[in-house]
Design a protein around this motif. Structure first.
Motif, PDB file in Angstrom:
ATOM      1  N   LEU A   1      77.106 -60.908 -31.928  1.00 44.94           N
ATOM      2  CA  LEU A   1      75.773 -60.398 -31.361  1.00 44.94           C
ATOM      3  C   LEU A   1      76.003 -59.075 -30.596  1.00 44.94           C
ATOM      4  O   LEU A   1      75.268 -58.151 -30.754  1.00 44.94           O
ATOM      5  CB  LEU A   1      75.389 -61.497 -30.347  1.00 44.94           C
ATOM      6  CG  LEU A   1      74.916 -62.646 -30.570  1.00 44.94           C
ATOM      7  CD1 LEU A   1      74.086 -63.377 -29.585  1.00 44.94           C
ATOM      8  CD2 LEU A   1      73.805 -62.805 -31.926  1.00 44.94           C
TER       9      LEU A   1
ATOM     10  N   LYS B   1      62.539 -70.170 -23.094  1.00 43.63           N
ATOM     11  CA  LYS B   1      61.766 -70.905 -24.077  1.00 43.63           C
ATOM     12  C   LYS B   1      62.396 -70.703 -25.472  1.00 43.63           C
ATOM     13  O   LYS B   1      62.210 -71.435 -26.375  1.00 43.63           O
ATOM     14  CB  LYS B   1      60.612 -70.115 -24.311  1.00 43.63           C
ATOM     15  CG  LYS B   1      59.381 -71.065 -23.568  1.00 43.63           C
ATOM     16  CD  LYS B   1      58.050 -70.411 -23.684  1.00 43.63           C
ATOM     17  CE  LYS B   1      57.108 -71.439 -24.451  1.00 43.63           C
ATOM     18  NZ  LYS B   1      55.658 -71.018 -24.401  1.00 43.63           N
ATOM     19  N   TRP B   2      63.392 -69.768 -25.706  1.00 44.79           N
ATOM     20  CA  TRP B   2      63.801 -69.464 -27.034  1.00 44.79           C
ATOM     21  C   TRP B   2      64.914 -70.366 -27.544  1.00 44.79           C
ATOM     22  O   TRP B   2      65.173 -70.596 -28.550  1.00 44.79           O
ATOM     23  CB  TRP B   2      64.406 -68.077 -27.110  1.00 44.79           C
ATOM     24  CG  TRP B   2      65.274 -67.672 -25.837  1.00 44.79           C
ATOM     25  CD1 TRP B   2      64.994 -67.096 -24.716  1.00 44.79           C
ATOM     26  CD2 TRP B   2      66.925 -67.898 -25.804  1.00 44.79           C
ATOM     27  NE1 TRP B   2      65.945 -66.849 -24.077  1.00 44.79           N
ATOM     28  CE2 TRP B   2      67.005 -67.254 -24.618  1.00 44.79           C
ATOM     29  CE3 TRP B   2      67.771 -68.324 -26.769  1.00 44.79           C
ATOM     30  CZ2 TRP B   2      68.475 -67.402 -24.237  1.00 44.79           C
ATOM     31  CZ3 TRP B   2      68.992 -68.341 -26.301  1.00 44.79           C
ATOM     32  CH2 TRP B   2      69.249 -67.975 -25.147  1.00 44.79           C
ATOM     33  N   GLN B   3      65.273 -71.267 -26.251  1.00 42.39           N
ATOM     34  CA  GLN B   3      66.465 -72.291 -26.686  1.00 42.39           C
ATOM     35  C   GLN B   3      66.019 -73.471 -27.429  1.00 42.39           C
ATOM     36  O   GLN B   3      64.882 -73.799 -27.626  1.00 42.39           O
ATOM     37  CB  GLN B   3      67.071 -72.673 -25.515  1.00 42.39           C
ATOM     38  CG  GLN B   3      68.088 -71.726 -24.755  1.00 42.39           C
ATOM     39  CD  GLN B   3      68.856 -72.326 -24.028  1.00 42.39           C
ATOM     40  OE1 GLN B   3      68.441 -73.217 -23.033  1.00 42.39           O
ATOM     41  NE2 GLN B   3      70.216 -71.847 -24.033  1.00 42.39           N
TER      42      GLN B   3
ATOM     43  N   CYS C   1      73.143 -49.871 -30.062  1.00 45.87           N
ATOM     44  CA  CYS C   1      73.287 -49.988 -28.773  1.00 45.87           C
ATOM     45  C   CYS C   1      74.891 -50.022 -28.156  1.00 45.87           C
ATOM     46  O   CYS C   1      75.654 -50.831 -28.698  1.00 45.87           O
ATOM     47  CB  CYS C   1      73.056 -51.656 -28.415  1.00 45.87           C
ATOM     48  SG  CYS C   1      72.722 -52.298 -26.851  1.00 45.87           S
TER      49      CYS C   1
ATOM     50  N   LYS D   1      80.693 -62.630 -30.127  1.00 44.42           N
ATOM     51  CA  LYS D   1      81.255 -61.210 -30.611  1.00 44.42           C
ATOM     52  C   LYS D   1      80.320 -60.673 -31.842  1.00 44.42           C
ATOM     53  O   LYS D   1      79.859 -59.604 -31.654  1.00 44.42           O
ATOM     54  CB  LYS D   1      82.600 -61.488 -31.350  1.00 44.42           C
ATOM     55  CG  LYS D   1      83.219 -60.262 -31.304  1.00 44.42           C
ATOM     56  CD  LYS D   1      84.758 -60.347 -31.893  1.00 44.42           C
ATOM     57  CE  LYS D   1      85.360 -59.146 -32.561  1.00 44.42           C
ATOM     58  NZ  LYS D   1      86.153 -59.538 -33.669  1.00 44.42           N
TER      59      LYS D   1
ATOM     60  N   PRO E   1      71.079 -61.530 -21.701  1.00 42.03           N
ATOM     61  CA  PRO E   1      70.287 -62.429 -22.250  1.00 42.03           C
ATOM     62  C   PRO E   1      71.029 -63.641 -22.777  1.00 42.03           C
ATOM     63  O   PRO E   1      70.514 -64.916 -22.706  1.00 42.03           O
ATOM     64  CB  PRO E   1      69.467 -61.713 -23.125  1.00 42.03           C
ATOM     65  CG  PRO E   1      69.953 -60.092 -23.361  1.00 42.03           C
ATOM     66  CD  PRO E   1      70.685 -59.964 -22.148  1.00 42.03           C
ATOM     67  N   ALA E   2      72.016 -63.492 -23.405  1.00 38.36           N
ATOM     68  CA  ALA E   2      73.180 -64.456 -24.191  1.00 38.36           C
ATOM     69  C   ALA E   2      73.572 -65.240 -22.972  1.00 38.36           C
ATOM     70  O   ALA E   2      73.669 -66.423 -23.170  1.00 38.36           O
ATOM     71  CB  ALA E   2      74.083 -63.742 -24.898  1.00 38.36           C
TER      72      ALA E   2
ATOM     73  N   SER F   1      76.667 -56.913 -33.529  1.00 38.21           N
ATOM     74  CA  SER F   1      75.246 -56.377 -34.032  1.00 38.21           C
ATOM     75  C   SER F   1      74.471 -55.446 -33.283  1.00 38.21           C
ATOM     76  O   SER F   1      73.930 -54.551 -33.872  1.00 38.21           O
ATOM     77  CB  SER F   1      74.244 -57.579 -34.170  1.00 38.21           C
ATOM     78  OG  SER F   1      74.976 -58.451 -34.895  1.00 38.21           O
ATOM     79  N   GLY F   2      74.409 -55.574 -32.099  1.00 33.78           N
ATOM     80  CA  GLY F   2      73.735 -54.667 -31.084  1.00 33.78           C
ATOM     81  C   GLY F   2      74.374 -53.081 -31.389  1.00 33.78           C
ATOM     82  O   GLY F   2      73.783 -52.135 -31.289  1.00 33.78           O
TER      83      GLY F   2
ATOM     84  N   ASP G   1      73.720 -50.628 -21.842  1.00 29.20           N
ATOM     85  CA  ASP G   1      72.738 -51.207 -22.770  1.00 29.20           C
ATOM     86  C   ASP G   1      73.232 -52.639 -23.297  1.00 29.20           C
ATOM     87  O   ASP G   1      72.511 -53.456 -23.407  1.00 29.20           O
ATOM     88  CB  ASP G   1      72.598 -50.129 -23.950  1.00 29.20           C
ATOM     89  CG  ASP G   1      71.658 -49.183 -23.706  1.00 29.20           C
ATOM     90  OD1 ASP G   1      70.669 -49.167 -22.599  1.00 29.20           O
ATOM     91  OD2 ASP G   1      71.528 -48.069 -24.035  1.00 29.20           O
TER      92      ASP G   1
ATOM     93  N   ARG H   1      70.846 -55.476 -22.782  1.00 28.70           N
ATOM     94  CA  ARG H   1      70.146 -55.966 -23.873  1.00 28.70           C
ATOM     95  C   ARG H   1      70.828 -57.255 -24.587  1.00 28.70           C
ATOM     96  O   ARG H   1      70.215 -57.708 -25.397  1.00 28.70           O
ATOM     97  CB  ARG H   1      69.948 -54.821 -24.853  1.00 28.70           C
ATOM     98  CG  ARG H   1      69.121 -53.772 -24.178  1.00 28.70           C
ATOM     99  CD  ARG H   1      68.931 -52.469 -25.125  1.00 28.70           C
ATOM    100  NE  ARG H   1      68.344 -51.736 -24.336  1.00 28.70           N
ATOM    101  CZ  ARG H   1      66.862 -51.314 -24.484  1.00 28.70           C
ATOM    102  NH1 ARG H   1      66.254 -52.391 -25.050  1.00 28.70           N
ATOM    103  NH2 ARG H   1      66.448 -50.332 -23.848  1.00 28.70           N
ATOM    104  N   ILE H   2      72.233 -57.352 -24.380  1.00 30.27           N
ATOM    105  CA  ILE H   2      72.698 -58.397 -25.265  1.00 30.27           C
ATOM    106  C   ILE H   2      73.791 -59.299 -24.404  1.00 30.27           C
ATOM    107  O   ILE H   2      73.050 -60.587 -24.355  1.00 30.27           O
ATOM    108  CB  ILE H   2      73.806 -57.740 -26.095  1.00 30.27           C
ATOM    109  CG1 ILE H   2      73.045 -56.634 -26.935  1.00 30.27           C
ATOM    110  CG2 ILE H   2      74.366 -58.789 -27.199  1.00 30.27           C
ATOM    111  CD1 ILE H   2      73.419 -56.533 -28.458  1.00 30.27           C
TER     112      ILE H   2
END
Ligand SMILES: Nc1ncnc2c1ncn2[C@@H]1O[C@H](COP(=O)(O)OP(=O)(O)O)[C@@H](O)[C@H]1O
Ligand SMILES: [Mg+2]
Lengths: 253, 259
Positions: B152, B252-254, B161, B150, B174-175, B155-156, B166, B170-171
């Motif tokens: 994230l 890769k971000w994980q 956003c 929630k 990807p999450a 925050s958007g 969006d 955008r959120i």
């Protein structure tokens, strides 16, 4: 300028009970003021901040920022959450450019702006790191930069340094004041630390135990940069501790 | 030190596989009936024959073709549907009961309708694979969306956003990528298992699954076993390849290895 008049907020739990989170809040915050909210836990501080952010609707009352009523989230208000809130799939730099992307600012320009703000929070060298590579304090600094880059009039901060160790916390407080003095924003900052409030605030708003009301507003007229242990600071601290202590006792009873 | 441990692990792996092969060979020789248990050398010879004739290559290409059709549609349907159901409560409420009714039906039970609707074509085979693969993808995408933190999303929102579009792209998307990747991976596993059945009814005279039935009918158990091993080996390669792509490029971000 932020103004809150006769604000009430009631939560309805799933069992059908009513929780009065905020009762008849009246508050006025001048431009560029640094205001700390303090009160027993569960008294509605987070709720009030979320209402100001536009993430939650009040049941009654009027809220305005620069005379405009608050109807939802807006670019005039930025927020730093208590829990870590960086987007884990974006690098530090890309976290900061997020709002600029939405505003369709060209890539080279938005990265230039983002780097400025990263420098402001002292993390320029971590531009290409991912959030999981940062410490808790660093994450919150990036979150501050991310909120600031959107150039809000009001910065809302919900116990942003609550989860970092004492030394880091002191440094973050210094940095925050530096940023605040340079960028001159209105800041609403929730804390449960009397020391933090005395060090940071122009004005401390003390809340009563639930249902949250404004118990008193204390002006902290101490010169900056402040001495954490000066005689005057101690006097304010003692006053706050007494005021807060009575409410924490009430919350327990 | 690390290298040393690595080598010890390797040695252990090789020893274990080699022992299994030797035991298999001994048992097969004791039984000495090729149509009951072909030996490792029988299978090896059959494999070499298939490779040199170019037949195996065509079988693999045919099966992969069905697989790609089924997986492609499963991804194209499963992810968007999972996204919509995960994000919009009304869509979820409207579609979920239908999904819950269809989901428990085993993919193989769809074979009659697959033939009826698509005839004996590659699309009929693709359809069976699709039915097997789509639900894991759909459910994982849905769950990933539902579990978007929630903080994230909020925050958007405070960063401007606001629109659903969006917020989704955008959120939430990807999450949810790790969950979606897991869904695709599980879906590929199920889909590949469906290949054998999808080819059983004869949409083509090539294909790994088809050849298993074909050689079974002719009691060439060495060839049956060879195709079985190829089937397993390709599943392994697909899985490893996917995992590699996901970890090196996609996610890769994980922090840890989740997929
Ligand atoms: N979504 C919600 N539903 C029901 N009750 C809530 C909800 N959010 C907060 N509350 C209740 O409202 C009161 C105030 O909460 P909060 O604003 O988080 O307090 P604080 O931040 O001062 O600790 C608490 O009693 C909390 O349990
Ligand atoms: Mg709180």
């Amino acid at each position: 300028m932020l103004s809150i008049k006769n604000l009430n907020k009631i939560y309805h739990t799933e069992e059908g009970d009513e929780v009065v989170a905020l009762s008849d809040i009246n508050l006025y915050v001048a431009d560029k003021e640094f205001v700390c909210f303090i009160g027993p836990s569960g008294c509605g501080k987070t709720t009030l901040l979320r209402i100001i952010a536009g993430l939650e609707k009040p049941d009654s009352g009027t809220l305005t920022v620069n005379k405009e009523p608050i109807t939802g989230p807006g670019p005039d208000r930025g927020m730093v959450f208590q829990e870590y809130s960086l987007f884990p799939w974006r690098t530090v730099l890309k976290n900061i450019t997020f709002s600029l992307e939405l505003k369709k600012i060209p890539k080279s320009e938005r990265e230039k702006i983002a780097r400025e703000f990263l420098e402001l929070v002292g993390l320029l060298e971590f531009a290409d790191s991912y959030p999981h590579e940062l410490s808790g304090g660093m994450k919150q600094r990036v979150a501050i930069a991310r909120a600031m880059v959107n150039d809000p009039d009001v910065l809302l901060m919900d116990e942003p340094f609550g989860a970092v160790d004492a030394q880091t916390r002191n440094r973050l407080q210094h940095e925050l004041l530096n940023i605040w003095e340079r960028k001159k924003k209105t800041v609403l900052f929730i804390t449960h630390s009397v020391d933090e409030a005395v060090f940071l605030a122009d004005k401390v708003v003390v809340f009563t135990a639930r249902p949250g009301r404004v118990k008193e507003v204390i002006n902290v007229d101490l010169p900056r940069p402040r001495e954490r242990t000066s005689f005057e600071a101690n006097a304010v601290r003692e006053h706050l501790l007494a005021s807060l202590g009575a409410e924490i006792q009430a919350a327990i009873d | 030190m690390g290298q040393f441990l690595d080598m010890r692990k390797r040695t252990l792996e090789i020893t274990s596989v080699a022992s299994a092969i030797i035991i298999w060979e001994i048992i097969a020789r004791i039984i000495n009936k090729k149509y009951i248990l072909p030996s490792f050398t029988d299978v090896g010879a059959a494999f070499l024959k298939l490779v040199s004739g170019g037949e195996l290559y065509r079988d693999i290409i045919t099966s992969l073709n069905f697989f790609v059709i089924g997986m492609g549609v499963a991804i194209a349907v499963g992810i968007p549907l999972g996204v919509m159901m995960g994000w919009f409560k009304t869509i979820d409420k409207a579609i979920d009961p239908i999904i819950e009714m269809i989901r428990p039906i085993p993919p193989l039970a769809w074979i009659p309708f697959a033939i009826l609707w698509f005839g004996l074509t590659k699309y009929a085979a693709g359809f069976v694979i699709f039915v097997g693969a789509v639900f894991p993808i759909l459910v994982n995408t849905y769950t990933g969306f539902r579990n978007t933190p929630k903080v994230l999303v909020e925050s958007g929102m405070v960063l401007g956003c606001i629109k659903n579009r969006d917020l989704i792209f955008r959120i939430a998307l990807p999450a949810a990528l790790p969950a979606i990747a897991t869904g695709v991976r599980v879906g590929m596993g199920v889909g590949w298992m469906c290949v054998v059945a999808a080819e059983m009814f004869g949409v083509s005279t090539y294909g790994i699954g088809w050849k298993i039935w074909h050689w079974n009918d002719l009691h060439h158990m060495d060839l049956v076993l060879t195709y079985m091993l190829v089937l397993g080996f390709i599943a392994l390669v697909i899985d490893r390849l996917f995992r590699y792509i996901v970890q090196e490029w996609w996610l890769k971000w994980q922090t840890g290895i989740v997929v």
